[in-house]
Design an enzyme around this catalytic site. Structure first.
Site, PDB file in Angstrom:
ATOM      1  N   CYS A 122      64.912  47.566  54.273  1.00  0.00           N
ATOM      2  CA  CYS A 122      65.940  48.106  53.995  1.00  0.00           C
ATOM      3  C   CYS A 122      66.269  49.160  55.514  1.00  0.00           C
ATOM      4  CB  CYS A 122      65.819  49.086  52.576  1.00  0.00           C
ATOM      5  SG  CYS A 122      67.629  50.446  52.889  1.00  0.00           S
ATOM      6  N   ASP A 180      26.180  43.044  45.795  1.00  0.00           N
ATOM      7  CA  ASP A 180      27.886  43.219  46.049  1.00  0.00           C
ATOM      8  C   ASP A 180      27.675  44.819  46.096  1.00  0.00           C
ATOM      9  OD1 ASP A 180      29.460  42.665  48.008  1.00  0.00           O
ATOM     10  OD2 ASP A 180      30.785  42.437  46.902  1.00  0.00           O
ATOM     11  N   CYS A 217      68.035  55.373  50.834  1.00  0.00           N
ATOM     12  CA  CYS A 217      67.872  55.136  50.435  1.00  0.00           C
ATOM     13  C   CYS A 217      66.273  55.366  48.949  1.00  0.00           C
ATOM     14  CB  CYS A 217      66.677  53.844  50.415  1.00  0.00           C
ATOM     15  SG  CYS A 217      65.949  52.668  49.500  1.00  0.00           S
ATOM     16  N   GLU A 222      17.485  34.138  45.687  1.00  0.00           N
ATOM     17  CA  GLU A 222      17.656  35.741  44.299  1.00  0.00           C
ATOM     18  C   GLU A 222      18.574  35.419  44.828  1.00  0.00           C
ATOM     19  OE1 GLU A 222      16.307  39.002  47.076  1.00  0.00           O
ATOM     20  OE2 GLU A 222      14.089  37.997  47.179  1.00  0.00           O
ATOM     21  N   TYR A 273      16.103  45.063  47.412  1.00  0.00           N
ATOM     22  CA  TYR A 273      14.849  43.180  47.592  1.00  0.00           C
ATOM     23  C   TYR A 273      13.714  42.674  48.924  1.00  0.00           C
ATOM     24  CZ  TYR A 273      19.164  43.806  49.759  1.00  0.00           C
ATOM     25  OH  TYR A 273      20.118  44.783  50.614  1.00  0.00           O
ATOM     26  N   LYS A 296      22.840  38.043  45.585  1.00  0.00           N
ATOM     27  CA  LYS A 296      23.063  38.792  46.587  1.00  0.00           C
ATOM     28  C   LYS A 296      23.932  39.941  45.399  1.00  0.00           C
ATOM     29  CE  LYS A 296      25.736  38.536  51.309  1.00  0.00           C
ATOM     30  NZ  LYS A 296      25.911  39.244  51.058  1.00  0.00           N
ATOM     31  N   LYS A 308      27.350  31.851  50.248  1.00  0.00           N
ATOM     32  CA  LYS A 308      28.869  33.310  49.195  1.00  0.00           C
ATOM     33  C   LYS A 308      29.393  32.417  48.066  1.00  0.00           C
ATOM     34  CE  LYS A 308      29.826  36.591  51.293  1.00  0.00           C
ATOM     35  NZ  LYS A 308      30.011  36.900  52.534  1.00  0.00           N
ATOM     36  N   CYS A 336      68.908  45.995  49.014  1.00  0.00           N
ATOM     37  CA  CYS A 336      67.714  46.295  48.609  1.00  0.00           C
ATOM     38  C   CYS A 336      67.337  47.087  47.193  1.00  0.00           C
ATOM     39  CB  CYS A 336      68.116  48.053  49.385  1.00  0.00           C
ATOM     40  SG  CYS A 336      66.933  48.909  48.631  1.00  0.00           S
ATOM     41  N   CYS A 342      68.665  50.235  46.802  1.00  0.00           N
ATOM     42  CA  CYS A 342      70.172  51.230  47.043  1.00  0.00           C
ATOM     43  C   CYS A 342      71.519  50.017  47.661  1.00  0.00           C
ATOM     44  CB  CYS A 342      69.740  51.827  48.281  1.00  0.00           C
ATOM     45  SG  CYS A 342      69.666  51.080  50.014  1.00  0.00           S
TER      46      CYS A 342
HETATM   47  S1  IVH Z   1      17.885  40.431  52.601  1.00  0.00           S
HETATM   48  C1  IVH Z   1      16.564  40.482  56.943  1.00  0.00           C
HETATM   49  N1  IVH Z   1      18.802  40.390  50.021  1.00  0.00           N
HETATM   50  O1  IVH Z   1      23.871  41.442  51.931  1.00  0.00           O
HETATM   51  C2  IVH Z   1      17.905  40.792  55.665  1.00  0.00           C
HETATM   52  N2  IVH Z   1      20.258  40.936  51.333  1.00  0.00           N
HETATM   53  O2  IVH Z   1      25.040  40.283  53.680  1.00  0.00           O
HETATM   54  C3  IVH Z   1      17.489  42.043  54.655  1.00  0.00           C
HETATM   55  N3  IVH Z   1      22.255  41.370  50.179  1.00  0.00           N
HETATM   56  O3  IVH Z   1      23.089  43.096  54.347  1.00  0.00           O
HETATM   57  C4  IVH Z   1      18.152  41.426  53.639  1.00  0.00           C
HETATM   58  N4  IVH Z   1      21.982  41.383  47.724  1.00  0.00           N
HETATM   59  O4  IVH Z   1      23.164  43.899  52.801  1.00  0.00           O
HETATM   60  C5  IVH Z   1      18.925  40.373  51.251  1.00  0.00           C
HETATM   61  N5  IVH Z   1      18.872  39.865  47.401  1.00  0.00           N
HETATM   62  C6  IVH Z   1      19.143  40.194  48.871  1.00  0.00           C
HETATM   63  C7  IVH Z   1      20.237  40.906  49.114  1.00  0.00           C
HETATM   64  C8  IVH Z   1      21.071  41.420  50.515  1.00  0.00           C
HETATM   65  C9  IVH Z   1      22.575  42.107  49.318  1.00  0.00           C
HETATM   66  C10 IVH Z   1      22.990  42.774  51.331  1.00  0.00           C
HETATM   67  C11 IVH Z   1      22.062  43.153  52.524  1.00  0.00           C
HETATM   68  C12 IVH Z   1      22.607  42.525  53.497  1.00  0.00           C
HETATM   69  C13 IVH Z   1      23.901  41.851  53.430  1.00  0.00           C
HETATM   70  C14 IVH Z   1      24.225  40.431  54.218  1.00  0.00           C
END
Ligand code: IVH
Length: 689
Positions: free
Chosen positions: A425, A119, A431, A115, A226, A117, A313, A407, A410
């Site tokens: 400075c 942010d 200043c 999936e 998720y 991730k 990541k 600086c 000044c």
């Molecule tokens: S699963 C028990 N799925 O990333 C684990 N987390 O860095 C449950 N996050 O704490 C998390 N996208 O806040 C999961 N597709 C995804 C996610 C996800 C973002 C976040 C979540 C987690 C953090 C860890």
């Protein structure tokens, strides 16, 4: 590295990681990039593995970062199942190692659900009988802040489910702020002279914790879900659980794929590493989860994360652009920071025009020159960084950039900080950039919150009307009206806003003074500890070190600041203008039972020492750190300092136990007599001695 070196480095890493975790999760204002943070966490993990006797349960490697509000703005509730984090990986080899570990432990065929991730900031929703019952933030993983009312104002979170939903369940996900809403919010904040959010994640997290649910509704937040804890609903696979959630009307992303092997996982990662630029919200990686719930259950969890999932990541996005010129900015402390002006370029959803070069050492290390093509990357802060120079495209006639020796504002020769890479400075009083910077800091939202910006400060300074914050309070509406560009409305707005700042609590006034290294948190701690500016100014360096989180650097800075006659004179003027220089008993007051009493505390109590001190202040008393003839009594917990006890005996100062002390306090403020006749409970108690 030997044992004692490892121990010292571990301590250092824990301090850095805890501090940055607070800045990230609580303040929503990180000062370190995610990658830098993860690297330090990895270093700590490696050292703790090598020296297992140094591993402690409170280490940041054993706990998820906490987002719990520090000011009790929200009710905190326990999570039914702990809300954990994910292990991070940065290469396909590390993902492969994760897969091999799982393979070895399971010994059956299984698949992966990959999936995005997202942010943002994590959320846990509970639905009962199809209705949204509760929404908790992750908090410290065990308890979270109850943000249910705020979450009800997020447009894509259903209040009522449809279809064949179970009677009660939990579902977890992320609250995000799409780029469009983020840009609009920051435009609005800049117009109002509020500091912009560094990135959509901070904006989402800050918005979710607003105190006005209606306002949350205007922030354009968005949710994606998720994860349904397997302990909560029994589906055969994670993918089936998400499809079911979607059929009940819950927002679940379609961008997931079942993968059978590493090659398929790698293809998914590569696809999204390129395509994520076109998503309307921020993502920072891919999450790889073992899809079969039986396998998840068999693998279980570590203290911090599931063994059945891992995050990959993405590398921070980079952009290549030309360096047009370099500005040298002088801050309110006199520090000179080089800032690069760039040819505008798109990076992670925003247009970048400026980038920080940090300091002279960093500039020399990069050997960056005007006219160079440079790579810029977004770290944790709003201003991106220059990470390297494309030497193949360097113009033949370029010359090293150098660093000014005087600086830029000044002309005073710069001096180098003893223990750092920064140039300063030293002309604090003359200043212009420093003088104006200090006034702007004083007026800023988190300090005195006065409605005035750079243009006003520039004008008042250049006309010779204001050099220090106290000068601003001397200005009258008529005087302002005689200046160019001022009208009745703007003059009134400014003077009324200054007048209102007289109610700003002491802790923020202390922050507004701009003492070096005294941020909001330290100012709050100092205010709580000493109660007023006189006690703070009278404190020795050792007494300052007693305040939590105050080390040598802060203690020296506070001490030196408050022993400088011009600062004391400025404080006296601000005080005469009616600003708060003591913790006042307003809403927080519990009673006046300790009115006029100066109390010294020593030893340990049933609550922390700082809480005890706050209790004294909230009942009208004053804390003092050393026993003198002016001390009303010593409040002694277990193991009080023998020196203090001896001094009390010498001076005939009474000593009270915690129990005797608590007996002095009314149970609730309502039980206080309207007018105290004869002896107050404190006087009665003291007369026993
Ligand atoms: S699963 C028990 N799925 O990333 C684990 N987390 O860095 C449950 N996050 O704490 C998390 N996208 O806040 C999961 N597709 C995804 C996610 C996800 C973002 C976040 C979540 C987690 C953090 C860890």
């Amino acid at each position: 590295m030997d044992h004692s070196q490892a121990s010292a480095r571990i301590d250092e890493l824990r301090v850095i990681l805890r501090e940055n975790s607070r800045r990230y999760y609580v303040d929503n204002a990180p000062t370190m990039s995610d990658t830098e943070f993860d690297m330090l966490m990895h270093e700590l993990e490696a050292l703790e593995t090598e020296f297992p006797d140094l591993l402690t349960p409170d280490s940041p490697t054993q706990k998820v970062g906490s987002d719990l509000a520090t000011r009790n703005d929200f009710v905190q509730r326990p999570h039914r199942y702990p809300m954990l984090s994910l292990g991070n990986t940065y290469s396909i080899e590390e993902v492969e190692a994760f897969a091999q570990r799982a393979d070895k432990a399971l010994n059956v065929d299984f698949t992966y659900c990959c999936e995005l991730k997202f942010d943002g900031t994590a959320i846990c929703l509970t639905y009962r009988d199809g209705r949204l019952l509760r929404a908790l933030t992750r908090g410290d993983g065990t308890v979270g802040d109850d943000v249910t009312e705020n979450v009800r104002h997020i447009a894509n979170i259903p209040q009522q489910l449809k279809g064949d939903y179970p009677p009660e369940f939990e579902i977890r996900g992320e609250i995000l702020m799409p780029y469009e809403a983020f840009d609009a919010l920051n435009r609005e904040r800049e117009a109002n002279e509020d500091p912009p959010f560094a990135n959509p994640r901070n904006a989402a997290s800050g918005s979710l914790k607003l105190l006005d649910p209606e306002e949350v509704g205007h922030r354009g937040l968005w949710c994606t879900l998720y994860h349904i804890p397997a302990q909560c609903l029994d589906f055969e696979t994670h993918d089936q659980a998400l499809s079911a959630a979607r059929s009940w009307g819950l927002p679940v992303s379609d961008e997931r794929r079942i993968c059978r092997n590493i090659a398929e996982i790698e293809a998914f990662i590569d696809h999204w590493d390129k395509q994520r630029k076109f998503l309307p919200y921020a993502t920072d990686g891919i999450v790889i989860k073992i899809n079969e719930t039986a396998c998840q259950k068999a693998l279980g969890f570590t203290a911090k994360s599931p063994r059945w999932a891992v995050a990959y990541k993405f590398k921070a996005e980079q952009a290549l652009t030309r360096l047009v010129s370099i500005d040298y900015q002088v801050g309110r402390t006199g520090a000179v920071t080089p800032v690069a002006n760039l040819e505008p370029v798109q990076l992670s959803g925003t247009v970048v025009k400026r980038a920080t070069l940090n300091n002279a050492d960093q500039m020399a290390l990069l050997d960056v020159r005007v006219g160079d093509w440079v790579y810029v990357e977004k770290g944790g802060e709003i201003i991106p960084k220059i990470t390297s120079v494309e030497l193949l495209r360097r113009p033949a006639d370029s010359r090293p950039a150098g660093f000014p020796s005087v600086c830029p504002d000044c002309g005073t020769p710069l001096v180098r900080e003893e223990s750092g890479a920064k140039w300063f400075c030293p002309n604090q009083d003359g200043c212009p950039m420093q003088i104006k910077g200090r006034m702007l800091h004083f007026l800023s939202r988190k300090a005195m919150d006065v409605l005035a910006g750079e243009a006003t400060v520039d004008q008042l300074y250049s006309l010779g009307l204001a050099r220090t914050p106290a000068d601003l309070y001397d200005l009258g509406e008529y005087q302002l009206l005689s200046l160019e560009g001022w009208q009745e409305k703007s003059a009134r707005r400014f003077t009324e806003s200054l007048a209102a700042s007289r109610q700003v609590p002491f802790e923020r006034v202390l922050f507004a003074l701009g003492i070096r290294f005294v941020g909001e948190t330290t100012a709050r701690e100092l205010a709580r500890h000493f109660g007023d500016i006189d006690a703070l100014a009278a404190a020795s360096r050792e007494q300052l070190l007693e305040v939590s989180d105050v080390g040598d650097v802060i203690a020296n800075s506070v001490y030196d600041f408050l022993h400088e006659p011009r600062h004391l004179e400025e404080i006296a003027r601000l005080r005469a203008h009616g600003l708060q220089f003591a913790v006042v008993r307003g809403q927080d007051a519990l009673s006046q039972a300790l009115e006029g009493k100066t109390i010294v505390i020593s030893g340990n109590f049933s609550v922390s020492r700082d809480d005890m001190k706050e209790l004294i202040v909230r009942h009208g008393g004053k804390n003092s750190s050393s026993v003198s003839s002016k001390t009303s009594f010593l409040l002694a917990g277990t193991k009080p300092g023998p020196e203090k006890l001896r001094k009390c005996e010498q001076l005939g100062v009474p000593v009270l136990s915690e129990e005797a002390f608590r007996a002095l306090l009314p149970e609730t403020p309502e039980t206080l007599p309207e007018e105290t006749v004869g002896q107050t409970p404190v006087e009665k108690q003291l007369s026993l001695f």
